[in-house]
Design an enzyme around this catalytic site. Sequence first.
Site, PDB file in Angstrom:
ATOM      1  N   LEU A 189       0.827  -8.376  20.934  1.00 21.21           N
ATOM      2  CA  LEU A 189       2.269  -8.591  20.884  1.00 21.21           C
ATOM      3  C   LEU A 189       2.962  -7.866  22.036  1.00 21.21           C
ATOM      4  O   LEU A 189       2.608  -6.730  22.359  1.00 21.21           O
ATOM      5  CB  LEU A 189       2.845  -8.085  19.557  1.00 21.21           C
ATOM      6  N   ASP A 190       3.938  -8.525  22.628  1.00 23.40           N
ATOM      7  CA  ASP A 190       4.803  -7.845  23.586  1.00 23.40           C
ATOM      8  C   ASP A 190       5.716  -6.906  22.814  1.00 23.40           C
ATOM      9  O   ASP A 190       5.999  -7.130  21.626  1.00 23.40           O
ATOM     10  CB  ASP A 190       5.625  -8.886  24.356  1.00 23.40           C
ATOM     11  N   LYS A 191       6.165  -5.845  23.447  1.00 21.96           N
ATOM     12  CA  LYS A 191       7.054  -4.899  22.762  1.00 21.96           C
ATOM     13  C   LYS A 191       8.502  -5.391  22.746  1.00 21.96           C
ATOM     14  O   LYS A 191       9.082  -5.633  21.685  1.00 21.96           O
ATOM     15  CB  LYS A 191       6.995  -3.516  23.427  1.00 21.96           C
ATOM     16  N   THR A 192       9.064  -5.556  23.938  1.00 20.35           N
ATOM     17  CA  THR A 192      10.498  -5.822  24.047  1.00 20.35           C
ATOM     18  C   THR A 192      10.833  -7.250  23.652  1.00 20.35           C
ATOM     19  O   THR A 192      10.271  -8.199  24.183  1.00 20.35           O
ATOM     20  CB  THR A 192      10.977  -5.558  25.479  1.00 20.35           C
TER      21      THR A 192
END
Length: 321
Positions: free
Chosen positions: A158-161
């Site tokens: 998963l990407d964070k932002t």
Amino acid sequence: HSSVDESMLTGEPLPVEKVAGDEVIGATVNKTGAFRFEATRVGSDTALAQIVRLIQEAQGSKAPIQRLADIVSAYFVPAVIVLALATGAAWLALGPEPAFSFALKAFVTVLIIACPCAMGLATPTAIMVGTGKGAEHGILIRSAEALETAHKLDTIVLDKTGTLTAGRPRVTDVDALDGDARRVLRLDATAERGSEHPLGEAIVEHAASQGVALGTTTRFAAIPGHGIDAEVDGTAVLLGNAKLMADRGIDVGALAERAARLSAAGKTPMFVAADGKAAGLVAVADTLKPGAAEAVAALRRLGIDVWMLTGDNARTAEAVA
């Protein structure tokens, strides 16, 4: 000099400081003032156009199951037509009167029921709708094959932002040396009301949510890359980073430990000075989306290993994780 919101491409919520000679990206948002730039890639060569092309290619690609359906259809359709003709001929030759009517009905019945039209049409329709709906929700699917094999996944990155977090900065902490946090917030928000910077917008929004009445700004100056210098109701206010405070000869030693703790938690601390003396701290961070932790827990219950990938600094990444 300017601040550019590049979250469209990088996912980074905090604006990126730009100076003469830096590269900027089409479809990102300039947040401060104005500047001149040279276009080196336009039209189909831009990053945004390549993302659009990726979606179009995914919608037009064939999944392995669709290729199998096409092969089956290539043999099955002629076979069904031959079978329908044979059925019609048999009824015409051997059926009761009116033989032609019965033969025609039998021919059409076999053709409609047995012909694999649905098998050839359902898969590409489902792929087009699925990739389109995914794009609406920010999920880009590289190909139909990737979509088909997704049920075999054992790891998700998963990407964070913007995925785990809200994707925009919010005020998380307001600290005052004299204990009057509302005064510090009032000074900050009043000063930032004239700022175009996203961090300033976050402070003004937080003050409004806390019911803090703003004062009057009689002087305002943005100091690019460092902070702001303003006068609020007769009080000289400085808001910015440690370098700005050091340049103005303001001792922030009493706040240094608190700032270090906020930084370790993945937050961006900003020092506040009033009339030449340190007054407090305001911390801003990209906060977790409601339900993000529950979503990760649900994936783990499915037996999926969940990882987080980010272009942000390691300290912020560890805090969010």
